[in-house]
Design an enzyme around this catalytic site. Structure first.
Site, short mmCIF file in Angstrom:
data_model
loop_
_atom_site.label_atom_id
_atom_site.label_comp_id
_atom_site.label_asym_id
_atom_site.label_seq_id
_atom_site.Cartn_x
_atom_site.Cartn_y
_atom_site.Cartn_z
N ASN A 1 43.06 54.18 39.32
CA ASN A 1 41.83 53.63 39.90
C ASN A 1 41.71 54.23 41.30
O ASN A 1 42.37 53.78 42.24
CB ASN A 1 41.95 52.10 39.94
N LYS B 1 45.06 53.18 43.11
CA LYS B 1 45.93 52.19 42.46
C LYS B 1 46.37 52.78 41.14
O LYS B 1 45.57 53.43 40.45
CB LYS B 1 45.16 50.90 42.20
N ARG C 1 39.64 54.77 35.75
CA ARG C 1 38.49 53.90 35.97
C ARG C 1 37.40 54.75 36.62
O ARG C 1 37.62 55.34 37.69
CB ARG C 1 38.87 52.75 36.89
N HIS D 1 31.84 45.99 36.76
CA HIS D 1 32.93 45.12 36.29
C HIS D 1 32.95 45.03 34.75
O HIS D 1 33.45 44.06 34.20
CB HIS D 1 32.79 43.67 36.82
N ARG E 1 29.28 41.17 50.39
CA ARG E 1 27.93 41.59 49.96
C ARG E 1 27.02 40.38 49.81
O ARG E 1 27.45 39.32 49.34
CB ARG E 1 27.99 42.33 48.62
N MET F 1 38.52 32.94 49.98
CA MET F 1 38.14 31.58 49.59
C MET F 1 39.19 30.55 49.99
O MET F 1 38.86 29.39 50.27
CB MET F 1 37.86 31.54 48.08
N ARG F 2 40.46 30.96 50.06
CA ARG F 2 41.50 30.01 50.50
C ARG F 2 41.24 29.56 51.93
O ARG F 2 41.33 28.37 52.25
CB ARG F 2 42.90 30.68 50.45
N VAL G 1 38.95 34.57 42.81
CA VAL G 1 38.41 33.23 43.09
C VAL G 1 38.32 32.42 41.79
O VAL G 1 38.75 31.26 41.74
CB VAL G 1 37.01 33.33 43.75
N GLU H 1 42.02 44.35 34.08
CA GLU H 1 41.24 45.58 33.88
C GLU H 1 42.13 46.77 33.53
O GLU H 1 41.75 47.62 32.72
CB GLU H 1 40.41 45.87 35.14
P1 AMP Z 1 39.94 40.04 43.50
O1 AMP Z 1 38.86 40.93 44.05
O2 AMP Z 1 39.72 39.65 42.07
O3 AMP Z 1 41.33 40.54 43.78
O4 AMP Z 1 39.82 38.66 44.32
C1 AMP Z 1 40.15 38.58 45.69
C2 AMP Z 1 39.67 37.26 46.26
O5 AMP Z 1 40.21 36.18 45.49
C3 AMP Z 1 40.14 36.99 47.67
O6 AMP Z 1 39.24 37.54 48.61
C4 AMP Z 1 40.12 35.47 47.75
O7 AMP Z 1 38.85 35.02 48.17
C5 AMP Z 1 40.31 35.03 46.33
N1 AMP Z 1 41.60 34.37 46.07
C6 AMP Z 1 42.78 34.95 45.80
N2 AMP Z 1 43.75 34.01 45.64
C7 AMP Z 1 43.14 32.80 45.81
C8 AMP Z 1 43.57 31.44 45.77
N3 AMP Z 1 44.83 31.12 45.51
N4 AMP Z 1 42.65 30.47 45.99
C9 AMP Z 1 41.37 30.79 46.24
N5 AMP Z 1 40.90 32.03 46.29
C10 AMP Z 1 41.77 33.03 46.08
#
Ligand code: AMP
Length: 409
Positions: A18, A25, A102, A191, A252, A294-295, A342, A395
């Site tokens: 990727n 990656k 990818r 996606h 975004r 989101m955490r 998230v 993915e």
């Molecule tokens: P991704 O692009 O699928 O890797 O998602 C990354 C996003 O997932 C991060 O910016 C966080 O906002 C969210 N995230 C990851 N771990 C957690 C968690 N334990 N609780 C809430 N949000 C999370």
């Protein structure tokens, strides 16, 4: 040495690449048991502070790190190849069946994974104007991998492919047809590998044939998109010509009135590049409250932070709108499924997105929603009319599976 061929003697490993503009990656998988042999990430390519982190999965080895300038993608891939070789997993191995790449934008032409020929690579290049940030990096990754193993099948798996089944009335924007067609402006969606994998796994979770189930997939990562999948075919998705449209994302904006852009140019005097930067990198959750994790946002909400609460509410409101819209598009919904960073991890987002949707047959069981697990699971009550589920996306496994299936047919 452990045997690494399939039972019929064919090579069984697939390397998934990727390639981003400044990162690569990689994952090496063994498709006999779909296990991961190694994973890695090279980031900040071209800077003095480049970093490679390589994690051998077999034998539970500790991650290894390299720091210091990695000049370009060729050096990045060579460094990754050296790390793999140090684990006895070199790219010169006869066990390697193919490399799966990818590729973000496949336009209308690529609805399936495709073995990369010179002509295919030219077509991916022709799509650069509609994916200026992504396709050039993907092309560099492909060229570099081809130079390393010219004899090996290289397969492109497109982010847009799953969405090519969208009916014309969903894919077409209501703008002048000649202008749109001249510039290939339409909804492509992204996606797709994740939406394909997760919708299929959801049917398995429900114990029903893919062809019988209608699913709304909410891929909520740093980028976020929704799709409506009817009987395994995508009929609508929220990202459009580019990944900017649709849900509120980490950085975004998702949907805005297109006139916002003219306004910012005419009234605020911003250039097109500045507006692009604003909407792609300084909007969404970051724009609303300064954080995109989101955490962190939930922690601030718990402390009574009003901007974080507003960001959370805008995010959830947009999700609800899409769940409602896609329920109408599908007519009958069997499952709403959450995935990505998230979606897989944030119980408060799932709870808030489904709250109040009882009229749609949707509900979340609080105890089930609170469970943390890496497995696909239902979070709706037993008597719910529509299932609500969490299905972790993968993915790389999907790219490896599609690549392997193609080269072994
Ligand atoms: P991704 O692009 O699928 O890797 O998602 C990354 C996003 O997932 C991060 O910016 C966080 O906002 C969210 N995230 C990851 N771990 C957690 C968690 N334990 N609780 C809430 N949000 C999370």
């Amino acid at each position: 040495m452990t045997p690494t061929h399939t039972t019929d003697g064919r090579a069984s490993r697939v390397l998934v690449l990727n390639s981003g503009s400044s990162s690569v990656k990689y994952q090496l998988l063994d498709m006999r048991d779909r296990s991961r042999l190694a994973t890695g990430l090279v980031e900040r390519i071209g800077e003095e502070t480049s970093r490679l982190v390589h994690t051998p999965s077999a034998g539970g080895g500790a991650p290894r790190e390299r720091t210091g300038r990695i000049a370009d993608h060729e050096q990045a891939l060579k460094a990754a190849a050296e790390e793999l070789a140090a684990d006895g997993l070199g790219l010169d191995s006869p066990e390697l069946a193919a490399i799966g790449h990818r590729v973000v934008h496949g336009g209308l032409r690529f609805s399936e994974p495709t073995v990369i020929t010179d002509e295919v690579l030219q077509e991916i290049e022709r799509l650069v104007p509609v994916a200026p940030l992504h396709n050039p990096a993907n092309i560099t990754g492909i060229r570099t991998a081809q130079a390393l193993r010219p004899d090996l099948p290289q397969v492109a798996v497109f982010d847009t492919a799953f969405h090519t089944t969208m009916p014309e009335h969903a894919a077409r924007y209501a703008i002048d047809v000649e202008t749109a067609d001249a510039h290939r402006i339409r909804r492509y969606g992204f996606h797709g590998t994740s939406h394909a994998y997760v919708s299929r796994r959801t049917a398995e979770l429900l114990g029903r044939p893919v062809a019988d189930v209608n699913v709304i997939v909410l891929h909520l990562g740093n980028g976020a998109s929704a799709s409506a999948v009817a009987g395994g075919r995508c009929v609508e998705t929220s990202m459009g010509l580019t990944p900017l449209e649709g849900l509120v994302m980490g950085t975004r904006s998702g949907d805005v009135d297109p006139a916002v852009t003219f306004h910012l140019k005419r009234v605020a005097g911003m250039s097109v590049d500045e507006i692009d930067d604003l909407l792609n990198k300084r909007s969404g959750l970051v724009g609303l409250c300064g954080d995109n994790d989101m955490r962190e946002i939930r922690r601030r909400v718990e402390e009574g932070d009003e901007r974080a609460a507003l960001a959370f509410d805008v995010y959830v409101h947009r999700l609800k709108k899409y769940i409602g819209a896609y329920s109408a598009v599908l007519g009958r919904v069997d499952a709403v499924v959450f995935t990505a960073g998230v979606g897989e991890n944030s119980a408060p987002v799932r709870e808030a997105a489904i709250a109040g949707l009882e009229g749609f047959g949707l509900a979340v069981d609080p105890d089930r929603n609170a469970v943390r697990s890496g497995e696909p699971r239902l979070i709706s009550p037993d008597d719910a009319r529509v299932a609500v589920a969490v299905v972790p996306t993968d993915e790389e496994l999907e790219i490896a599976g599609q690549t392997f299936a193609l080269v072994h047919n």
